[in-house]
Design an enzyme around this catalytic site. Sequence first.
Site, PDB file in Angstrom:
ATOM      1  N   HIS A 441      77.085  90.998  83.989  1.00 11.30           N
ATOM      2  CA  HIS A 441      78.463  90.527  83.925  1.00 11.30           C
ATOM      3  C   HIS A 441      79.224  90.800  85.218  1.00 11.30           C
ATOM      4  O   HIS A 441      79.878  89.908  85.779  1.00 11.30           O
ATOM      5  CB  HIS A 441      79.192  91.192  82.746  1.00 11.30           C
ATOM      6  CG  HIS A 441      80.635  90.827  82.676  1.00 11.30           C
ATOM      7  ND1 HIS A 441      81.618  91.576  83.299  1.00 11.30           N
ATOM      8  CD2 HIS A 441      81.251  89.774  82.109  1.00 11.30           C
ATOM      9  CE1 HIS A 441      82.781  91.000  83.091  1.00 11.30           C
ATOM     10  NE2 HIS A 441      82.593  89.905  82.372  1.00 11.30           N
ATOM     11  N   ARG A 531      58.415  89.446 111.778  1.00 11.38           N
ATOM     12  CA  ARG A 531      57.767  90.724 112.122  1.00 11.38           C
ATOM     13  C   ARG A 531      57.182  91.406 110.894  1.00 11.38           C
ATOM     14  O   ARG A 531      57.888  91.653 109.926  1.00 11.38           O
ATOM     15  CB  ARG A 531      58.790  91.667 112.772  1.00 11.38           C
ATOM     16  CG  ARG A 531      59.476  91.125 114.007  1.00 11.38           C
ATOM     17  CD  ARG A 531      60.430  92.174 114.569  1.00 11.38           C
ATOM     18  NE  ARG A 531      61.192  91.706 115.696  1.00 11.38           N
ATOM     19  CZ  ARG A 531      62.405  91.148 115.617  1.00 11.38           C
ATOM     20  NH1 ARG A 531      62.974  90.993 114.437  1.00 11.38           N
ATOM     21  NH2 ARG A 531      63.032  90.756 116.709  1.00 11.38           N
ATOM     22  N   ARG A 599      54.067  87.304 113.472  1.00 11.56           N
ATOM     23  CA  ARG A 599      53.330  88.160 114.396  1.00 11.56           C
ATOM     24  C   ARG A 599      52.610  89.236 113.601  1.00 11.56           C
ATOM     25  O   ARG A 599      53.236  89.973 112.838  1.00 11.56           O
ATOM     26  CB  ARG A 599      54.296  88.801 115.405  1.00 11.56           C
ATOM     27  CG  ARG A 599      53.578  89.634 116.478  1.00 11.56           C
ATOM     28  CD  ARG A 599      54.580  90.225 117.461  1.00 11.56           C
ATOM     29  NE  ARG A 599      55.409  91.237 116.837  1.00 11.56           N
ATOM     30  CZ  ARG A 599      56.509  91.769 117.405  1.00 11.56           C
ATOM     31  NH1 ARG A 599      56.896  91.344 118.600  1.00 11.56           N
ATOM     32  NH2 ARG A 599      57.202  92.686 116.785  1.00 11.56           N
ATOM     33  N   GLU A 701      52.984  88.206 126.801  1.00 12.20           N
ATOM     34  CA  GLU A 701      53.784  89.376 127.130  1.00 12.20           C
ATOM     35  C   GLU A 701      53.087  90.305 128.118  1.00 12.20           C
ATOM     36  O   GLU A 701      53.569  91.401 128.401  1.00 12.20           O
ATOM     37  CB  GLU A 701      54.135  90.143 125.845  1.00 12.20           C
ATOM     38  CG  GLU A 701      52.928  90.529 125.012  1.00 12.20           C
ATOM     39  CD  GLU A 701      53.304  91.069 123.638  1.00 12.20           C
ATOM     40  OE1 GLU A 701      54.465  91.463 123.448  1.00 12.20           O
ATOM     41  OE2 GLU A 701      52.430  91.082 122.748  1.00 12.20           O
ATOM     42  N   SER A 723      59.611  88.469 126.173  1.00 16.76           N
ATOM     43  CA  SER A 723      60.228  88.790 127.465  1.00 16.76           C
ATOM     44  C   SER A 723      60.414  90.289 127.674  1.00 16.76           C
ATOM     45  O   SER A 723      60.444  90.763 128.814  1.00 16.76           O
ATOM     46  CB  SER A 723      61.571  88.061 127.611  1.00 16.76           C
ATOM     47  OG  SER A 723      62.439  88.390 126.551  1.00 16.76           O
ATOM     48  N   CYS A 772      60.309  84.364 122.103  1.00 17.97           N
ATOM     49  CA  CYS A 772      60.877  85.121 120.979  1.00 17.97           C
ATOM     50  C   CYS A 772      61.452  86.458 121.452  1.00 17.97           C
ATOM     51  O   CYS A 772      61.852  87.279 120.638  1.00 17.97           O
ATOM     52  CB  CYS A 772      59.832  85.355 119.892  1.00 17.97           C
ATOM     53  SG  CYS A 772      58.388  86.283 120.441  1.00 17.97           S
TER      54      CYS A 772
END
Length: 821
Positions: A441, A531, A599, A701, A723, A772
């Site tokens: 409720h 992730r 990933r 990377e 990056s 990403c």
Amino acid sequence: MSLSPGSTPDGSASNPPPAPRFIKWFADIGIEDVPLVGGKNASLGEMFCELTRQGVQVPDGFAVTAEAYRHFLQETGLVVKIRDLLGGLDTRDMANLHQRGTQIRQAILAAELPRDLAAEIVMAYQSFPGGALEPVDVAVRSSATAEDLPDASVAGQHETYLNVSGPLAVLDCCRRSFASLFTDRAISYRTDKHFDHLTVALSIGVQRMVRSDLATSGVIFTLDTETGFRDAVLINAAYGLGENVVQGSVNPDEYYVFKPTLKTGHRPILQKIVGTKEFKLIYDVDGGKMVKNVPVSLGDRRRFALSDEEILQLARWACVIEDHYTAKRGQPTPMDIEWAKDGRTGELFIVQARPETVQSRKDLGVVESYRLQQRGPVLVTGRSIGEKIATGPVRRISTAQYISQFQAGEVLVTDKTDPDWEPIMKKAAAIVTNRGGRTCHAAIVSRELGVPAIVGTETGTAVLHDGQVVTVSCAEGDTGFVYEGQLAFERNRMDLTELPRPRTRVMMNVGNPEQAFGLSFLPNDGVGLAREEFIISNYIKIHPLALLNYDRLTDANVKAQIDQLTGDYTDKPQYFVDKLAQGVAMIAAAFHPKDVILRLSDFKTNEYANLIGGRAYEPTEENPMIGFRGASRYYHPRYQAGFALECRAIRKVREEMGLINLKLMIPFCRTVEEGRRVQAEMEKHGLRRGINGLELYVMCEIPSNVILADEFADIFDGFSIGSNDLTQLILGVDRDSEIVAPIFDERNAAVKKMIAQVIAVCRARQRKIGICGQAPSDYPDFAQFLVEHGIDSISLNPDTVLKTTVAILEQERVMDQVSPK
């Protein structure tokens, strides 16, 4: 099937009495009969007539019509008395409202039902199969003619009576149902909605009981109640009769099922959360009452109240009901449904259904978001209702008799709410309850009122005290937080209808499954980075090898922690598989059918060691950042078995749940040969690139990923630039070191040159290339640099999607001016 009043229980003919004036069996009514039998009964009749042939089971019953109610008021002279008592009513004056409501209810309860009406109710009741021989257990439900309409619905507005047995008890409950049209909250609600009190009438549904007191029951919504996400079915379940779930007396189990792949024959149970289910409502055989609450054993509380097959069956029925009402009304119609399981037969039943009236009216073209600008000590947590933040002083109220103490702008803190609380709930800054789930409720009413609420805190009334200033945050996912003090927060509102889509795909970085449904409403092209680490650390919490070696563990403390988290799982590794699959599936479903790129696990060894039982399986490394991480773990004997569990979870998402929009990405892949070894390991566990549309990406990377991009392109479908790590390794900067941190800058010429280089290779090789990493989220000019060099997609932190989209559109316009297409 119902028996007509002219038939005997054994089916033989008798002299038919005159057609009843005040009774309609479910078989004779449909959704167009709301003015005659109210919203609940019209819906039950519609389902009974139209959906039982599709396998949806609905218990039979009959409606005492709205005409019967008007006949009752006219014959007893109550019309004039009620009109007089409501003259000059001020619903803002709680004492005035209570006094008038009490007088009206007492007058109705004191009146006798007209003989002709009472006779028809008794005859209909005794027409239930076996009803002429012995009393039949029924539910007596109120069904108002202004209830469950698109612009008028509120939880539990009128009364329901369960386990009603015998003609006299049925007649008594019918009179009490009529009186419930004039409870304080119902009077207040009709006043707010500008309904005339004497125009609205009450019908009554008398429905054969489902013996869920011996089994389970609950509520279903055919959308996510917090975000309005339309492709999920939400099921709540608890033991015993369903009123405990509806009223928020217990914290129920919660299950999500994905509709699109359910309809294609898959088994997409996205999430299962076990509730505490402290009590169950059962028949009161000896106490003289109709029902009573009793405690649930600890073992049953820790178990799920429904099997997977039952979850899927209810979800399928929910889809059938929603599709029927959508076709009937000619527009999408999400539904609010009540269900019950009969403990004697094991059968499932739908006992009520109505259109959902809050999220289905939400303006999807406008995004409103709240964000805390600071944090404070957390006092209590629970399930968040809505996505807002509010602050105010606490007001603890134990029962509805003290609601007159409540002041506008306070935070209402109580054990649970019911419809008697509604006159003050609309004045609250926020609501906090000890008990209840997302369909209780307090949750339903707070959504309708737009008031943030946190339910199921368990300790809210014990921890919070009157006058204490708190901040109630429902803007951080599924868990709501009550913080100490008045914290600063911001509110943003943006109209998306005029924002064009750029050619460059704008994707999102998503880690928290609880936020996925809400984030899906932002303008996006999918998820560029999902992730695993967040799911493992926040939901699983246990090192996979500790689960695999559970029987050989010698640390009693570790074993106790695992037992606490895994509950009834005898197969401990399956806990890891199920939890990881559910977390990943929530994200994949939220953005379906758009790409979601997952990933695979990228913890460093020190982070893995911090998981429960992890220290026994992880080496101590001087520099974990460039140590035993990413791809190197997956095929190594030290972690192969753990990686196998990850693969099992992914197969469950893609194959069992049907979410083939899930793509996979390998992190920290140092060499091309390592990429091949990882793919060979995946193939052992049924994950082969190209089969069933499976695409594999590699994180770009490491400088080797750029220098050998042409070779990596031979074995991967795409690249995603990380990056953060790429900048660290190009510049030789430990990004965790405060001393050299100022040198770390993704906009350094060397970094940008390597990024431009890998984009060029991917375009030449017709491989997908995205980013990403953090840089485009932090620096819109960096995003423009990426667009200029022809990147396919940019994956952003959700809070930067809108501003960076604008920057991308601006860069594309500049490029079009220089080189018009």
